[in-house]
Design an enzyme around this catalytic site. Structure first.
Site, PDB file in Angstrom:
ATOM      1  N   CYS A 133      14.832  18.607 -26.744  1.00  0.00           N
ATOM      2  CA  CYS A 133      15.932  18.679 -25.769  1.00  0.00           C
ATOM      3  C   CYS A 133      17.050  17.711 -26.131  1.00  0.00           C
ATOM      4  O   CYS A 133      18.225  18.087 -26.182  1.00  0.00           O
ATOM      5  CB  CYS A 133      15.404  18.398 -24.363  1.00  0.00           C
ATOM      6  SG  CYS A 133      14.452  19.748 -23.640  1.00  0.00           S
ATOM      7  N   HIS A 190      18.043  19.195 -17.338  1.00  0.00           N
ATOM      8  CA  HIS A 190      16.592  19.370 -17.371  1.00  0.00           C
ATOM      9  C   HIS A 190      16.115  19.955 -16.040  1.00  0.00           C
ATOM     10  O   HIS A 190      16.623  19.588 -14.968  1.00  0.00           O
ATOM     11  CB  HIS A 190      15.879  18.032 -17.583  1.00  0.00           C
ATOM     12  CG  HIS A 190      15.558  17.745 -19.013  1.00  0.00           C
ATOM     13  ND1 HIS A 190      16.012  16.626 -19.687  1.00  0.00           N
ATOM     14  CD2 HIS A 190      14.805  18.438 -19.917  1.00  0.00           C
ATOM     15  CE1 HIS A 190      15.556  16.642 -20.931  1.00  0.00           C
ATOM     16  NE2 HIS A 190      14.819  17.721 -21.093  1.00  0.00           N
ATOM     17  N   GLU A 241      21.840  15.363 -17.258  1.00  0.00           N
ATOM     18  CA  GLU A 241      21.724  14.328 -18.278  1.00  0.00           C
ATOM     19  C   GLU A 241      23.067  13.694 -18.603  1.00  0.00           C
ATOM     20  O   GLU A 241      24.059  14.386 -18.804  1.00  0.00           O
ATOM     21  CB  GLU A 241      21.088  14.904 -19.545  1.00  0.00           C
ATOM     22  CG  GLU A 241      19.675  15.433 -19.348  1.00  0.00           C
ATOM     23  CD  GLU A 241      18.668  14.355 -18.973  1.00  0.00           C
ATOM     24  OE1 GLU A 241      19.007  13.151 -19.114  1.00  0.00           O
ATOM     25  OE2 GLU A 241      17.554  14.712 -18.543  1.00  0.00           O
TER      26      GLU A 241
END
Length: 222
Positions: free
Chosen positions: A142, A165, A79
């Site tokens: 998240c 993730h 991410e």
């Protein structure tokens, strides 16, 4: 000290591969001589951040990699950015469902990861695990955790962190289903590769778009 975090199950799932991957990656890295601890976070807005902050304060890690489940994705996703927005499509494990609420009131709109995600992408792919740079961590727990992490690290110079993730594990997907999955062992190998790569890179301040990294196109058109 390196801190890995994963989540408890949510959304009716019997397991959360992020926690299994965190434990397995911890063991892999410990076998290589790294000092690593793992913490399981509740899938609850607010509480996840509190547990994370307690772990940061107790362990004082130099590197933090938080891991979450992104069911439906087929690759390990590194991410890039956390946004200051909680907007839950489903309730969390405590029944909370915030809509358009800031993670940190009056906080910055977003934080960039301080992990070298492009170099890590190459390392994960070299380990034989499908991977990608993701431009969104969603707006569920998240992202809430990712933003909380980076907000905390903004006041901890030299401490790097970010979010990864992982897909469903095979046990979460019906046999013959088109929904992608990945063995936990592959997820753990990917996390270990991210950690090794991050440790090998010089420390950079949190919030820069490109910390010490390689020049590699890994963006998206949409």
């Amino acid at each position: 000290m390196i801190l890995l975090t994963g989540f408890e199950p949510f959304g009716g799932q019997p397991m959360n591969p992020s926690w299994a991957a965190a434990l397995s990656a911890r063991d892999l890295l410990r076998a290589e001589g790294f000092a690593v601890e793992a913490a399981e976070l509740p899938c609850v807005f607010g509480a996840a951040g509190s547990v994370l902050r307690n772990a940061l304060g107790g362990l004082e890690p130099e590197l933090v990699v938080c891991i979450g489940q992104a069911g439906g994705r087929g690759r390990v996703s590194l991410e890039r950015v956390a946004i200051n927005c909680d907007d839950a499509p489903i309730p969390d494990n405590a029944g909370n469902r915030p809509v358009d609420r800031e993670v940190v009131p009056a906080g910055p709109a977003a934080y960039f990861t301080s992990l070298p995600i492009k170099a890590a992408l190459l390392a994960v792919e070299s380990a034989g695990v499908p991977a990608e740079v993701s431009q969104t961590a969603g707006t569920y727990v998240c992202n809430h955790t990712f933003y909380t992490l980076m907000h905390e690290l903004a006041t901890r110079p030299g401490v790097r962190g970010g979010f990864v993730h992982v897909p469903f594990a095979p046990d979460q997907v019906e046999q013959g289903s088109a929904v992608p999955s990945l063995p936990v062992a592959a997820m753990a190998a990917a996390i270990a590769a991210v950690v090794r790569t991050s440790v090998s890179q010089p420390s950079q301040p949190s919030g820069v778009i490109q910390p010490a990294d390689v020049a590699l196109a890994a963006g998206s058109l949409h």
